[in-house]
Design an enzyme around this catalytic site. Structure first.
Site, PDB file in Angstrom:
ATOM      1  N   LYS A 158       0.822  -1.202   0.000  1.00 56.33           N
ATOM      2  CA  LYS A 158       0.000   0.000   0.000  1.00 56.33           C
ATOM      3  C   LYS A 158       0.861   1.259   0.000  1.00 56.33           C
ATOM      4  O   LYS A 158       1.891   1.313   0.671  1.00 56.33           O
ATOM      5  CB  LYS A 158      -0.918   0.027   1.233  1.00 56.33           C
ATOM      6  CG  LYS A 158      -1.973  -1.061   1.255  1.00 56.33           C
ATOM      7  CD  LYS A 158      -2.918  -0.860   2.419  1.00 56.33           C
ATOM      8  CE  LYS A 158      -4.076  -1.830   2.375  1.00 56.33           C
ATOM      9  NZ  LYS A 158      -5.033  -1.582   3.474  1.00 56.33           N
ATOM     10  N   GLY A 164      -8.203   6.726  -2.079  1.00 54.53           N
ATOM     11  CA  GLY A 164      -9.017   6.480  -3.265  1.00 54.53           C
ATOM     12  C   GLY A 164      -8.683   5.187  -3.980  1.00 54.53           C
ATOM     13  O   GLY A 164      -8.961   5.034  -5.171  1.00 54.53           O
ATOM     14  N   GLY A 165      -8.088   4.231  -3.255  1.00 54.26           N
ATOM     15  CA  GLY A 165      -7.781   2.936  -3.857  1.00 54.26           C
ATOM     16  C   GLY A 165      -6.537   2.924  -4.714  1.00 54.26           C
ATOM     17  O   GLY A 165      -6.234   1.913  -5.355  1.00 54.26           O
ATOM     18  N   HIS A 208     -15.393  -3.714   5.419  1.00 54.35           N
ATOM     19  CA  HIS A 208     -14.811  -2.383   5.595  1.00 54.35           C
ATOM     20  C   HIS A 208     -15.803  -1.580   6.438  1.00 54.35           C
ATOM     21  O   HIS A 208     -16.859  -1.182   5.959  1.00 54.35           O
ATOM     22  CB  HIS A 208     -14.607  -1.743   4.220  1.00 54.35           C
ATOM     23  CG  HIS A 208     -13.972  -0.391   4.263  1.00 54.35           C
ATOM     24  ND1 HIS A 208     -13.192   0.085   3.234  1.00 54.35           N
ATOM     25  CD2 HIS A 208     -13.990   0.599   5.192  1.00 54.35           C
ATOM     26  CE1 HIS A 208     -12.766   1.300   3.530  1.00 54.35           C
ATOM     27  NE2 HIS A 208     -13.252   1.635   4.709  1.00 54.35           N
ATOM     28  N   LYS A 237     -15.440   2.910  -3.079  1.00 53.30           N
ATOM     29  CA  LYS A 237     -16.743   2.632  -2.482  1.00 53.30           C
ATOM     30  C   LYS A 237     -17.868   2.965  -3.468  1.00 53.30           C
ATOM     31  O   LYS A 237     -17.794   3.950  -4.195  1.00 53.30           O
ATOM     32  CB  LYS A 237     -16.909   3.453  -1.207  1.00 53.30           C
ATOM     33  CG  LYS A 237     -15.840   3.170  -0.156  1.00 53.30           C
ATOM     34  CD  LYS A 237     -15.873   4.206   0.954  1.00 53.30           C
ATOM     35  CE  LYS A 237     -14.718   4.039   1.914  1.00 53.30           C
ATOM     36  NZ  LYS A 237     -14.651   5.117   2.914  1.00 53.30           N
ATOM     37  N   GLU A 277     -10.998   4.157   9.746  1.00 54.95           N
ATOM     38  CA  GLU A 277     -11.437   3.026   8.937  1.00 54.95           C
ATOM     39  C   GLU A 277     -10.804   1.735   9.450  1.00 54.95           C
ATOM     40  O   GLU A 277      -9.596   1.686   9.723  1.00 54.95           O
ATOM     41  CB  GLU A 277     -11.073   3.264   7.471  1.00 54.95           C
ATOM     42  CG  GLU A 277     -11.637   4.586   6.942  1.00 54.95           C
ATOM     43  CD  GLU A 277     -11.803   4.606   5.443  1.00 54.95           C
ATOM     44  OE1 GLU A 277     -11.436   3.629   4.784  1.00 54.95           O
ATOM     45  OE2 GLU A 277     -12.314   5.624   4.927  1.00 54.95           O
ATOM     46  N   ASN A 292      -9.180   9.127   7.709  1.00 57.93           N
ATOM     47  CA  ASN A 292      -9.461  10.192   6.756  1.00 57.93           C
ATOM     48  C   ASN A 292      -9.687  11.472   7.543  1.00 57.93           C
ATOM     49  O   ASN A 292     -10.633  11.567   8.335  1.00 57.93           O
ATOM     50  CB  ASN A 292     -10.678   9.856   5.898  1.00 57.93           C
ATOM     51  CG  ASN A 292     -10.350   8.799   4.870  1.00 57.93           C
ATOM     52  OD1 ASN A 292      -9.521   9.006   3.988  1.00 57.93           O
ATOM     53  ND2 ASN A 292     -10.976   7.644   4.978  1.00 57.93           N
ATOM     54  N   ARG A 294     -10.904  14.415   7.136  1.00 57.13           N
ATOM     55  CA  ARG A 294     -11.804  15.318   6.409  1.00 57.13           C
ATOM     56  C   ARG A 294     -13.215  14.771   6.522  1.00 57.13           C
ATOM     57  O   ARG A 294     -13.428  13.680   7.066  1.00 57.13           O
ATOM     58  CB  ARG A 294     -11.406  15.361   4.933  1.00 57.13           C
ATOM     59  CG  ARG A 294     -11.285  13.971   4.319  1.00 57.13           C
ATOM     60  CD  ARG A 294     -11.109  13.979   2.827  1.00 57.13           C
ATOM     61  NE  ARG A 294     -10.740  12.680   2.304  1.00 57.13           N
ATOM     62  CZ  ARG A 294     -11.566  11.659   2.098  1.00 57.13           C
ATOM     63  NH1 ARG A 294     -12.847  11.773   2.420  1.00 57.13           N
ATOM     64  NH2 ARG A 294     -11.143  10.519   1.584  1.00 57.13           N
TER      65      ARG A 294
END
Length: 450
Positions: A158, A164-165, A208, A237, A277, A292, A294
């Site tokens: 990762k 955003g994947g 998730h 998502k 998450e 995240n 935000r």
């Protein structure tokens, strides 16, 4: 309280923030690119400043232009929405230097949680469960091979600055490790300007599940329950709901995950709205994935089940007001589901479909909410994200919310461009989705016929 706020974003989230400000009696300043001069957010704000050409790097990512717009309009604060500059610590610092309040966490909190590898280390030290893997970024292939052998395949590579994947690769054996690391690094460098990556154990068939938190500048932190975001394609998502339909979810697990999320926020002295998450495995164990820093795309489902306006809470926190909520005041009532409506063609590999909306009918009625910047005659530009609306359905039970969402999707009409409305409707008709029996790999398996 602020008298004027500039919204450093576009599309439905800019419209959403403008409406929240209007309810609070706060004047708003929109910014727009040359491609967005006729966009809804540019038309409904009290003032609008064009900040550059269509490409994001020349407009919505142009920090100097945005802060110049603050200066000429007298805006005291900036709300960054999501995407663009919302998790950019350099922009938050620049706001501080220009005496403009950034409606979000401190630059230091963004830095500590924005680097996914460092965030994982911070969470481990705070006692928050983390996925086994590297302690920070990997520095060599030899190290990557050693860690992968220790935690066992499959593993995930990762991007440390990811989102955003992007910059994510699954690796099933050692032969594929080096190619995956190289590919993830290249994508990370291209997307985020940072090629550092980390490695963690791949949790088989997890859900998730994320926890929404609010934290003020006076040390008070609360969580607002969970959202299940497991229905996703290529780590993006598509459908979110609250509360989670997982058979494992109960009040005890929800409280445990909520306490972990609050601990995570406290560990980085976090304030404003944020989301922790987690991956939830088939045994009911959960692991920190990322934070995240935000407001999230899917925040409306939490607003429905809690009765709170998260954007207004963000503004009040940024203005220095203490939270008027205690944890015992927060209860989840009913069930909410959100579908992301994109201008894309699922039959053509989800190819984006910009163009002019020639006809439009959006559903309504009790328990239906549509967050959108679309209108008939609006031209969707090809330069930005393809999401054109969020459709949210709320009802006393999940079964009723699903039924309401299906009727709302069937009623949603957009002509002139392709959308994923029919795809979403078919997905919600799947017996496994109806029963809540899905995980983050469900949609991939379904599309591949497995």
């Amino acid at each position: 309280m602020f008298h004027k706020i500039l919204i450093a974003n576009r599309g439905e989230i800019a419209v959403r923030i403008i409406r929240a400000c209007r309810e609070m009696g706060i004047r708003t300043v929109a910014v727009c690119s040359e491609a967005d001069r006729l966009a809804l957010h540019a038309q409904i704000a009290d003032e609008c400043v064009c900040i550059g050409p269509a490409p994001s790097r020349d407009s919505y990512l142009n920090m100097q232009a945005i802060l110049s717009a603050c200066e000429i309009t007298g805006a005291e604060a900036v709300h960054p929405g999501f995407g663009f500059l919302s998790e950019n610590s350099a922009f938050a610092r620049l706001c501080e230097r220009c005496n403009v309040k950034f409606i979000g966490p401190s630059p230091e909190s963004i830095d500590r949680m924005g680097d996914k590898a460092n965030a994982k280390t911070t969470m481990r030290l705070a006692g928050v469960p983390v996925v086994p893997g590297s302690d920070g970024a990997i520095t060599s292939m030899a190290e990557a091979r050693r860690i992968a052998r220790e935690v066992g395949y499959p593993v995930m590579v990762k991007a440390s600055a990811g989102g955003g994947g992007r910059g994510i690769r699954r690796v099933d054996n050692e032969d594929a490790l080096e190619a995956a690391v190289t590919a993830a690094q290249q994508e990370a460098q291209s997307c985020f300007g940072d090629d550092t990556v980390y490695l963690e154990k791949f949790i088989v068939d997890p859900r998730h599940v994320e926890i929404q938190i609010l934290a003020d500048e006076h040390g008070h932190v609360v969580h607002l329950g969970e959202r299940d975001c497991s229905l996703q394609r290529r780590n993006q998502k598509m459908i979110e709901e609250s509360p989670s339909p997982s058979p494992l979810m109960n009040d005890a697990l929800r409280a445990k995950m909520g306490e972990a999320a609050v601990s995570a926020a406290r560990a980085v002295d976090y304030h404003n709205a944020g989301t922790i998450e987690f991956l939830l495995d088939t045994r009911g164990d959960f692991y920190f994935m990322e934070m995240n820093t935000r407001v999230q795309v899917e925040h409306p489902v939490t607003e429905f089940v809690t009765g709170l306006d998260i954007v207004q809470q963000q503004i009040r926190i940024a203005a220095g007001e203490p939270l008027d909520l205690r944890q015992e005041d927060i209860h989840l009532t009913g069930h909410a589901i959100e579908c992301r409506i994109n201008a894309e063609n699922p039959a053509l590999g989800f190819r984006p479909s910009p163009g002019t909306v020639t006809a439009l009918h959006m559903p309504g009625g009790p328990g239906i909410r549509v967050d959108s910047a679309m209108y008939a005659g609006y031209t969707i530009p090809p330069y930005y994200d393809s999401m054109i609306a969020k459709l949210i359905a709320y009802a006393p039970t999940r079964e009723q919310a699903l039924a309401k969402m299906k009727w709302a999707l069937a009623e949603f009409l957009v002509e002139g461009v392709d959308t994923n409305v029919e795809f979403q409707l078919e997905l919600l008709r799947d017996p496994d989705v109806e029963r809540g029996r899905y995980d983050i790999g469900f949609l991939t398996r379904r599309m591949e016929g497995k």
